[in-house]
Write a protein that holds these residues in place. Structure first.
Motif, PDB file in Angstrom:
ATOM      1  N   PHE A 197     -14.626   1.317   3.346  1.00 50.79           N
ATOM      2  CA  PHE A 197     -14.236   0.080   4.034  1.00 50.79           C
ATOM      3  C   PHE A 197     -13.224  -0.696   3.167  1.00 50.79           C
ATOM      4  O   PHE A 197     -13.482  -0.992   2.003  1.00 50.79           O
ATOM      5  CB  PHE A 197     -15.482  -0.770   4.303  1.00 50.79           C
ATOM      6  N   GLY A 198     -12.088  -0.998   3.735  1.00 51.42           N
ATOM      7  CA  GLY A 198     -11.066  -1.793   3.022  1.00 51.42           C
ATOM      8  C   GLY A 198     -10.368  -1.031   1.913  1.00 51.42           C
ATOM      9  O   GLY A 198      -9.823  -1.648   0.987  1.00 51.42           O
ATOM     10  N   VAL A 215      -8.906  -7.864   5.263  1.00 47.40           N
ATOM     11  CA  VAL A 215     -10.126  -7.091   5.560  1.00 47.40           C
ATOM     12  C   VAL A 215     -11.286  -7.485   4.643  1.00 47.40           C
ATOM     13  O   VAL A 215     -12.377  -7.836   5.100  1.00 47.40           O
ATOM     14  CB  VAL A 215      -9.832  -5.572   5.446  1.00 47.40           C
ATOM     15  N   LEU A 216     -11.054  -7.444   3.360  1.00 48.09           N
ATOM     16  CA  LEU A 216     -12.138  -7.687   2.404  1.00 48.09           C
ATOM     17  C   LEU A 216     -12.327  -9.173   2.099  1.00 48.09           C
ATOM     18  O   LEU A 216     -13.312  -9.558   1.482  1.00 48.09           O
ATOM     19  CB  LEU A 216     -11.856  -6.924   1.101  1.00 48.09           C
ATOM     20  N   GLU A 217     -11.354  -9.958   2.504  1.00 44.64           N
ATOM     21  CA  GLU A 217     -11.372 -11.406   2.271  1.00 44.64           C
ATOM     22  C   GLU A 217     -11.484 -11.761   0.789  1.00 44.64           C
ATOM     23  O   GLU A 217     -12.210 -12.686   0.407  1.00 44.64           O
ATOM     24  CB  GLU A 217     -12.481 -12.072   3.098  1.00 44.64           C
ATOM     25  N   TRP A 218     -10.819 -10.963  -0.043  1.00 41.93           N
ATOM     26  CA  TRP A 218     -10.766 -11.284  -1.468  1.00 41.93           C
ATOM     27  C   TRP A 218      -9.804 -12.462  -1.655  1.00 41.93           C
ATOM     28  O   TRP A 218      -8.714 -12.461  -1.053  1.00 41.93           O
ATOM     29  CB  TRP A 218     -10.242 -10.081  -2.267  1.00 41.93           C
ATOM     30  N   SER A 270      -7.563   0.570   1.768  1.00 35.47           N
ATOM     31  CA  SER A 270      -6.130   0.322   1.565  1.00 35.47           C
ATOM     32  C   SER A 270      -5.896  -1.015   0.855  1.00 35.47           C
ATOM     33  O   SER A 270      -5.002  -1.130   0.025  1.00 35.47           O
ATOM     34  CB  SER A 270      -5.368   0.388   2.889  1.00 35.47           C
ATOM     35  N   GLU A 271      -6.743  -2.009   1.134  1.00 34.80           N
ATOM     36  CA  GLU A 271      -6.603  -3.291   0.430  1.00 34.80           C
ATOM     37  C   GLU A 271      -6.970  -3.155  -1.044  1.00 34.80           C
ATOM     38  O   GLU A 271      -6.339  -3.746  -1.921  1.00 34.80           O
ATOM     39  CB  GLU A 271      -7.496  -4.347   1.088  1.00 34.80           C
ATOM     40  N   THR A 275      -7.371 -11.864   1.334  1.00 37.77           N
ATOM     41  CA  THR A 275      -6.921 -10.611   1.945  1.00 37.77           C
ATOM     42  C   THR A 275      -7.578 -10.481   3.329  1.00 37.77           C
ATOM     43  O   THR A 275      -8.655 -11.064   3.560  1.00 37.77           O
ATOM     44  CB  THR A 275      -7.273  -9.392   1.074  1.00 37.77           C
ATOM     45  N   TYR A 307       0.829  -1.220   0.000  1.00 38.24           N
ATOM     46  CA  TYR A 307       0.000   0.000   0.000  1.00 38.24           C
ATOM     47  C   TYR A 307       0.863   1.269   0.000  1.00 38.24           C
ATOM     48  O   TYR A 307       0.556   2.229  -0.701  1.00 38.24           O
ATOM     49  CB  TYR A 307      -0.916  -0.016   1.231  1.00 38.24           C
TER      50      TYR A 307
END
Lengths: 431, 165
Positions: B43-44, B123-126, B46-47, B121, A57
């Protein structure tokens, strides 16, 4: 240390032959690591580094600041900046050259690219200086030197890359670049003053700007000033991280461009976005290569051997910094900012850190040294850029023209070396 | 024919890169404005930005590889090239190709591993397998661009220098 030295020799040979710097660094790093730890381990290391750093990031600051610079160039604010600078300094002898330095500093503050600054200023500042019969030497030398301000005055991509390699806060580095940047502008202005005093014929008097044009220039410059203050002010006060500031800055630059009548079509947008993307990709190839290479260097134990050497020679931290700066000056004759940063910093990082050197201060010193490399032979890239835009001016004249500014840069280097507070005062207030 | 294929791939990559970079800029802006003005950051974010960065780098690599805009130290390279320009170009480009194949290889392996471990990932759980797989596919496409650029000569003399940044 021997494997690392062989690696360095191989890398330099490949770069000189003309292999792409990023790919050469990556392959030498990969092979060097593999020869010490095995191919499988090396493959895994490259995979981990490439994926980790491509999705880092903090690194998204790079494309966003590059985009900000591209959009600012596209907004064509350079004429207004130049007029505004001339309305402030035009009354002095050599006013057009003084205005060039000031405008280059202002342009750097929102552009961040040394080449873009030199190329843009060549187009903006050279015609009026020619019109009022300034000597080519003074005019072209001032433009080439003014361009170097682009990598010191924040936002600066080399400072971002240094921050990543040395694991330093990019926001702190940007803030640290402000006073040295202002010092450089001041020393460049003094260099113009001295040059003109010694040779008054180099800068005949020019008439003042007419009031209407002056007002229009100041109006046109205001949004840029606001953008600069928002970006750096946000970082300084802790409201934004560097990445967020870059996002705000690029958005603000787009708004400025639109209000100035640009970026009204999809193709204009695409041109800017693709330009920024392509530049980002080339920087990342070098960066990823450098990170892989530094893994090999670390594994070879070279940084710790250097540390032993520092102990054996009983070097004080200051002497060590001077020693590294001398190497950087020598490298600057061939390599430019990014090359010096990716090859030099990882090697000396442990020694510098264990010696207790302030790494923000050191970062500013390395960037200062890189600036000198931009206008000194054999490869003074800014000189070549000015030459490409002004083909009728001889390279010799431009190199002679930058001599006073090289002296100013060396003086700035000495001042920052002996008075670290120039670089560390503002970051110290933030910490 | 090769030229047409390359032009189409580059046109596609240019549109993709424009969308990705624009999205990055807007997302960062909206996230900051959302946080400070309406007290609701994305939400999320940065991811999302991290993922967009990976996509941007490898979309951009396709364009950079095709046009060979990579950074070069131009000091004595001209003398080496003068000996045999054709062999020199193939050697230099072949080396770049080798390095790119290494990158594609490690990314494919990372994608396969992510698929096996079902990693996602935070936070987003991608799913990481999709992200890494897409990045690997883009890297492979950039290798194709590199080969086509070499065949068609699209990459001749576009190199950047170190300080062009």
């Amino acid at each position: 240390m021997v494997p690392a030295l062989i690696g360095f020799a191989a890398l330099l040979a490949l770069c000189f032959i003309g292999f792409r710097v990023g790919f050469a660094t990556l392959v030498v790093g990969f092979v060097g690591f593999a020869l010490q730890r095995g191919w499988e381990a090396s493959f895994a290391m490259v995979g981990q580094q490439v994926l980790h750093d491509s999705m880092n990031y903090n690194l998204s600051v790079i494309p966003l600041f590059i985009l900000m610079g591209v959009l600012i160039v596209h907004a064509r604010i350079s004429n207004d900046l130049y007029d505004a600078a001339y309305s402030a300094l035009g009354k002095y002898r050599g006013g057009l050259a003084l205005a060039t330095v000031l405008a280059a500093g202002g342009f750097s503050a929102v552009c961040g690219s040394t080449l873009a600054t030199a190329a843009t200023m060549s187009k903006v500042a050279m015609p009026p200086m020619r019109k009022y019969r300034y000597s080519d030497q003074l005019a072209s030398g001032t433009i080439a030197a003014g361009g170097t301000l682009g990598i010191m005055i924040p936002p600066s991509v080399p400072l971002v890359i240094y921050g990543l390699i040395a694991e330093q806060d990019i926001g702190l580095l940007f803030i640290a670049g402000i006073l040295p940047g202002m010092l450089l502008v001041t020393l460049f202005l003094i260099a113009v003053g001295i040059t003109v005093r010694r040779n008054p014929l180099a800068a005949p008097p020019a008439p003042p700007l007419d009031p209407e044009r002056r007002k229009a220039a100041i109006r046109g410059t205001m949004p840029v000033l606001v953008l600069f203050l928002v970006v750096l002010g946000g970082i300084y006060t802790g409201v934004f991280t560097a990445t967020e500031a870059a996002g705000i800055g690029s958005f603000g630059a787009a708004v400025i461009a639109v209000f100035r009548g640009h970026l009204r079509t999809f193709s204009e947008w695409r041109e800017c976005l693709v330009d920024a993307t392509s530049t980002t990709a080339t920087i990342f190839v070098v960066l990823l290569g450098a990170i892989v290479f530094s893994q090999f260097i670390n594994l070879s134990g070279m940084p710790y051997d250097l540390l032993d050497l520092v102990d054996a020679w009983s070097l004080t931290p200051f002497q060590l910094v001077v020693f590294v700066c001398i190497i950087a000056i020598l490298m600057g004759m061939v390599f430019e900012a990014i090359g010096i940063l990716v090859l030099l910093v990882p090697v000396f990082l442990p020694a510098l850190m264990i010696s207790g050197v302030d790494m923000v201060w050191f970062g500013i010193l390395v960037v200062l040294v890189s600036e000198i490399g931009l206008i000194t032979p054999p490869i003074g890239m800014n000189v070549f850029v000015v030459k490409s835009v002004l083909p009728d001016v001889s390279l010799g004249a431009i190199f002679r023209g930058v001599l006073p500014y090289i002296a100013a840069l060396v003086l700035a280097l000495i001042l920052v070396l002996f008075i670290p507070g120039i670089a560390t005062l503002l970051p110290g207030l933030m910490r | 024919m090769f030229r047409t294929i390359l032009d189409r791939i580059i046109a596609l990559l240019e549109v993709l890169s424009s969308i990705v970079l624009m999205a990055m800029m807007l997302l960062t802006f909206v996230d900051v404005v959302g946080r400070y003005i309406i007290g609701k950051p994305v939400f999320g974010a940065s991811e999302m930005i991290s993922t967009l960065l990976a996509l941007l780098i490898f979309v951009g690599l396709g364009i950079a590889n095709a046009r060979d805009t990579h950074i070069v130290v131009e000091l004595v390279d001209g003398r080496f090239r003068a000996i045999s320009p054709r062999i020199y170009d193939w050697l230099v480009q072949g080396f770049s190709l080798l390095a790119m194949c290494l990158i594609v290889g490690v990314l494919i392996e990372a994608a396969v591993e992510a698929a096996h471990t079902n990693s996602a990932t935070i936070v987003l759980e991608w799913p990481m397998a999709w992200i890494t797989g897409t990045v690997a596919a883009l890297a492979a496409l950039s290798v194709l661009c590199q080969i086509l650029g070499l065949i068609t000569g699209a990459g001749n003399r576009h190199n950047r220098r170190l300080e062009e940044i």
